[in-house]
Design a protein around this motif. Structure first.
Motif, PDB file in Angstrom:
ATOM      1  N   GLY A 234      -2.249  38.936  14.705  1.00 51.41           N
ATOM      2  CA  GLY A 234      -1.025  39.045  15.508  1.00 51.41           C
ATOM      3  C   GLY A 234       0.170  38.531  14.741  1.00 51.41           C
ATOM      4  O   GLY A 234       0.490  39.008  13.647  1.00 51.41           O
ATOM      5  N   THR A 235       0.849  37.537  15.279  1.00 49.99           N
ATOM      6  CA  THR A 235       2.055  37.005  14.649  1.00 49.99           C
ATOM      7  C   THR A 235       1.714  36.318  13.342  1.00 49.99           C
ATOM      8  O   THR A 235       0.591  35.846  13.136  1.00 49.99           O
ATOM      9  CB  THR A 235       2.732  36.009  15.588  1.00 49.99           C
ATOM     10  N   GLY A 236       2.716  36.231  12.472  1.00 52.53           N
ATOM     11  CA  GLY A 236       2.507  35.581  11.183  1.00 52.53           C
ATOM     12  C   GLY A 236       2.067  36.534  10.098  1.00 52.53           C
ATOM     13  O   GLY A 236       1.808  36.100   8.972  1.00 52.53           O
ATOM     14  N   ARG A 237       1.974  37.798  10.413  1.00 46.62           N
ATOM     15  CA  ARG A 237       1.567  38.788   9.412  1.00 46.62           C
ATOM     16  C   ARG A 237       2.797  39.409   8.756  1.00 46.62           C
ATOM     17  O   ARG A 237       3.871  39.467   9.347  1.00 46.62           O
ATOM     18  CB  ARG A 237       0.708  39.881  10.057  1.00 46.62           C
ATOM     19  N   THR A 238       2.634  39.894   7.531  1.00 45.71           N
ATOM     20  CA  THR A 238       3.714  40.567   6.810  1.00 45.71           C
ATOM     21  C   THR A 238       3.109  41.579   5.846  1.00 45.71           C
ATOM     22  O   THR A 238       1.876  41.738   5.795  1.00 45.71           O
ATOM     23  CB  THR A 238       4.587  39.533   6.067  1.00 45.71           C
ATOM     24  N   ARG A 239       3.959  42.225   5.061  1.00 45.96           N
ATOM     25  CA  ARG A 239       3.477  43.293   4.180  1.00 45.96           C
ATOM     26  C   ARG A 239       3.309  42.856   2.737  1.00 45.96           C
ATOM     27  O   ARG A 239       2.462  43.395   2.025  1.00 45.96           O
ATOM     28  CB  ARG A 239       4.466  44.483   4.207  1.00 45.96           C
ATOM     29  N   ASN A 240       4.118  41.916   2.262  1.00 44.92           N
ATOM     30  CA  ASN A 240       4.200  41.638   0.827  1.00 44.92           C
ATOM     31  C   ASN A 240       3.715  40.224   0.511  1.00 44.92           C
ATOM     32  O   ASN A 240       4.134  39.252   1.148  1.00 44.92           O
ATOM     33  CB  ASN A 240       5.644  41.809   0.347  1.00 44.92           C
ATOM     34  N   TYR A 241       2.866  40.153  -0.534  1.00 43.00           N
ATOM     35  CA  TYR A 241       2.310  38.876  -0.971  1.00 43.00           C
ATOM     36  C   TYR A 241       2.301  38.829  -2.492  1.00 43.00           C
ATOM     37  O   TYR A 241       2.373  39.868  -3.164  1.00 43.00           O
ATOM     38  CB  TYR A 241       0.876  38.687  -0.446  1.00 43.00           C
ATOM     39  N   ALA A 242       2.204  37.596  -3.018  1.00 46.34           N
ATOM     40  CA  ALA A 242       2.217  37.425  -4.477  1.00 46.34           C
ATOM     41  C   ALA A 242       1.233  36.324  -4.875  1.00 46.34           C
ATOM     42  O   ALA A 242       0.911  35.437  -4.075  1.00 46.34           O
ATOM     43  CB  ALA A 242       3.614  37.077  -4.958  1.00 46.34           C
ATOM     44  N   THR A 243       0.804  36.408  -6.139  1.00 45.11           N
ATOM     45  CA  THR A 243      -0.082  35.400  -6.704  1.00 45.11           C
ATOM     46  C   THR A 243       0.189  35.275  -8.189  1.00 45.11           C
ATOM     47  O   THR A 243       0.962  36.067  -8.765  1.00 45.11           O
ATOM     48  CB  THR A 243      -1.558  35.762  -6.451  1.00 45.11           C
ATOM     49  N   VAL A 244      -0.470  34.303  -8.831  1.00 41.84           N
ATOM     50  CA  VAL A 244      -0.366  34.090 -10.272  1.00 41.84           C
ATOM     51  C   VAL A 244      -1.748  34.251 -10.878  1.00 41.84           C
ATOM     52  O   VAL A 244      -2.737  33.731 -10.336  1.00 41.84           O
ATOM     53  CB  VAL A 244       0.210  32.692 -10.590  1.00 41.84           C
ATOM     54  N   VAL A 245      -1.823  34.962 -11.980  1.00 35.90           N
ATOM     55  CA  VAL A 245      -3.098  35.220 -12.653  1.00 35.90           C
ATOM     56  C   VAL A 245      -3.047  34.614 -14.052  1.00 35.90           C
ATOM     57  O   VAL A 245      -2.102  34.885 -14.807  1.00 35.90           O
ATOM     58  CB  VAL A 245      -3.397  36.731 -12.730  1.00 35.90           C
TER      59      VAL A 245
ATOM     60  N   VAL B 208       3.616  34.201   0.465  1.00 40.11           N
ATOM     61  CA  VAL B 208       4.284  35.206   1.290  1.00 40.11           C
ATOM     62  C   VAL B 208       5.649  35.517   0.675  1.00 40.11           C
ATOM     63  O   VAL B 208       6.416  34.610   0.346  1.00 40.11           O
ATOM     64  CB  VAL B 208       4.458  34.710   2.737  1.00 40.11           C
ATOM     65  N   ILE B 209       5.947  36.783   0.521  1.00 42.51           N
ATOM     66  CA  ILE B 209       7.212  37.214  -0.077  1.00 42.51           C
ATOM     67  C   ILE B 209       8.221  37.490   1.036  1.00 42.51           C
ATOM     68  O   ILE B 209       8.010  38.369   1.883  1.00 42.51           O
ATOM     69  CB  ILE B 209       7.018  38.470  -0.942  1.00 42.51           C
ATOM     70  N   ASN B 210       9.292  36.746   1.028  1.00 44.79           N
ATOM     71  CA  ASN B 210      10.338  36.943   2.031  1.00 44.79           C
ATOM     72  C   ASN B 210      11.295  38.069   1.652  1.00 44.79           C
ATOM     73  O   ASN B 210      11.821  38.761   2.516  1.00 44.79           O
ATOM     74  CB  ASN B 210      11.122  35.644   2.231  1.00 44.79           C
ATOM     75  N   SER B 211      11.545  38.226   0.359  1.00 45.30           N
ATOM     76  CA  SER B 211      12.443  39.286  -0.117  1.00 45.30           C
ATOM     77  C   SER B 211      11.725  40.075  -1.200  1.00 45.30           C
ATOM     78  O   SER B 211      11.471  39.561  -2.288  1.00 45.30           O
ATOM     79  CB  SER B 211      13.739  38.688  -0.667  1.00 45.30           C
ATOM     80  N   MET B 212      11.382  41.313  -0.896  1.00 46.83           N
ATOM     81  CA  MET B 212      10.660  42.135  -1.854  1.00 46.83           C
ATOM     82  C   MET B 212      11.510  42.382  -3.097  1.00 46.83           C
ATOM     83  O   MET B 212      11.023  42.298  -4.226  1.00 46.83           O
ATOM     84  CB  MET B 212      10.269  43.469  -1.211  1.00 46.83           C
ATOM     85  N   ARG B 213      12.804  42.689  -2.923  1.00 45.34           N
ATOM     86  CA  ARG B 213      13.681  42.938  -4.067  1.00 45.34           C
ATOM     87  C   ARG B 213      13.853  41.671  -4.911  1.00 45.34           C
ATOM     88  O   ARG B 213      13.793  41.715  -6.136  1.00 45.34           O
ATOM     89  CB  ARG B 213      15.043  43.439  -3.602  1.00 45.34           C
ATOM     90  N   GLY B 214      14.060  40.537  -4.234  1.00 45.48           N
ATOM     91  CA  GLY B 214      14.278  39.298  -4.964  1.00 45.48           C
ATOM     92  C   GLY B 214      13.078  38.908  -5.813  1.00 45.48           C
ATOM     93  O   GLY B 214      13.234  38.511  -6.976  1.00 45.48           O
TER      94      GLY B 214
END
Length: 354
Positions: A12-23, A93-99
């Motif tokens: 439900g709430t708290g979901r989004t589309r864009n995420y990031a990680t470090v490899v 969690v990525i708040n700004s995809m462009r940024g």
């Protein structure tokens, strides 16, 4: 706060589309990029960050930044499942995809090492150039296009579009979205060259140079000809340019030379504007030509003159005959009508145009 099911997973709430990680290289599978590609999720893999520095000046551990973009909203646990397959450390969690996409190459961080954005790996149809584009980048690209068109003397939009498709995909992408400005700019350059009027190239040269057509008017005066005689071979628009000292194309000069049986050097002079004494385009005093009937600038040929309308004043009639009942909205004067009586009843007849 996100809701959780019995297993502890959020929904439900708290979901989004864009995420990031470090490899990191030592903690990731050798084929981790292929594994990520087989997930069929749009993703960006940054260039290998091996030149980053800590605030104290020490080298950071080399790494990659990985950014995934789902088509629908997903929970952080779902994104972490993908990152665990490739050995990713953390799930952000990525708040700004462009940024974040611009951070992959430090585009907005001039103090950090600038990585080449061509080295960004795009997976599953992700378009890096489109994501990082800023409105100001479009205007900068248009300015670069204008400089390129002028530098290479391009007068064909189709050729420019084909060249951009093969050499500058960022330009071609902008042209596909909106090409109105650059198309009309190239078209304007084409017509400026065709007419040899001050266009984008010779506009600046006219600040220093000047075309003087005084020799042409001297020839006309010596042959007892009027300036308007040139209208037999050139248009009024071109004639106006000549009288103002604006350059015309050589085809026009050839027509004038053929008409006067002379050479191009006999009808014009090329001088530096700073040194040239602009001679008024008038006929020589020793060979006066009656041009008083011609207006300044564009003139009409004798065959083009229209006969003046002749207005005949109506005869003055007795008051009893020219009194006509007023008609509301009638724009004609009463004195132009005469009251008439006949078998069919009263009426009025107009004597002359108002």
């Amino acid at each position: 706060m996100a809701s959780r099911d019995k297993s502890g997973r959020s929904y439900g709430t708290g979901r989004t589309r864009n995420y990031a990680t470090v490899v990191y290289q030592e903690s990731a599978p050798a084929d981790w990029q292929a594994i990520l590609e087989e997930c069929f999720i749009s993703a960006f893999i940054s260039p290998y960050h091996d030149k980053d520095k800590n605030p104290d000046g020490e080298d950071k551990k080399p790494h990659w930044h990985v950014m995934i973009m789902f088509d629908t909203v997903k929970t952080k646990e779902q994104a972490k499942e993908i990152f665990d397959k490739i050995g990713g450390v953390g799930c952000e969690v990525i708040n700004s995809m462009r940024g974040y996409a611009r951070y992959l190459c430090h585009l907005d961080n001039p103090d950090k090492h600038q990585y080449d954005r061509k080295d960004v790996v795009c997976l599953s149809g992700a378009d890096y150039e489109t994501v990082i584009a800023l409105p100001s980048d479009v205007f900068t690209a248009y300015a670069d296009m204008v400089d390129f068109v002028v530098e290479h003397n391009i007068t064909s939009y189709s050729e420019f579009a084909l060249w951009s498709r093969l050499n500058r995909l960022d330009w071609f992408n902008i042209l596909c979205k909106s090409s109105y400005f650059i198309e009309h700019f190239i078209r304007s350059r084409y017509f400026d060259r065709k007419e040899s009027v001050s266009g984008s190239m010779n506009f600046f040269s006219q600040e220093e140079d000047f075309i003087n057509y005084a020799p042409l008017f001297r020839i006309l005066g010596s042959r007892q000809m009027k300036r308007s005689d040139l209208l037999d071979v050139i248009s009024r628009k071109t004639f106006a340019k000549i009288t103002k000292g604006i350059s015309v194309d050589m085809k026009t000069i050839y027509k004038i030379c053929d008409f006067l049986d002379c050479q191009p050097g006999d009808v014009m002079e090329f001088e530096k504007k700073a040194e040239a004494a602009v001679e008024a385009p008038a006929d020589p005093v020793e060979q006066p030509v009656d041009d008083s009937a011609e207006p300044a600038g564009i003139t009409l040929m004798e065959s083009d003159s229209e006969p003046e309308a002749v207005f005949v004043e109506p005869p003055v009639l007795p008051r009893a005959e020219r009194q006509v009942p007023a008609v509301k909205g009638n724009r004609y004067s009463r004195r132009h009508y005469k009251k008439v009586k006949g078998p069919g009843g009263g009426g009025s007849v107009r004597l002359s145009p108002p």
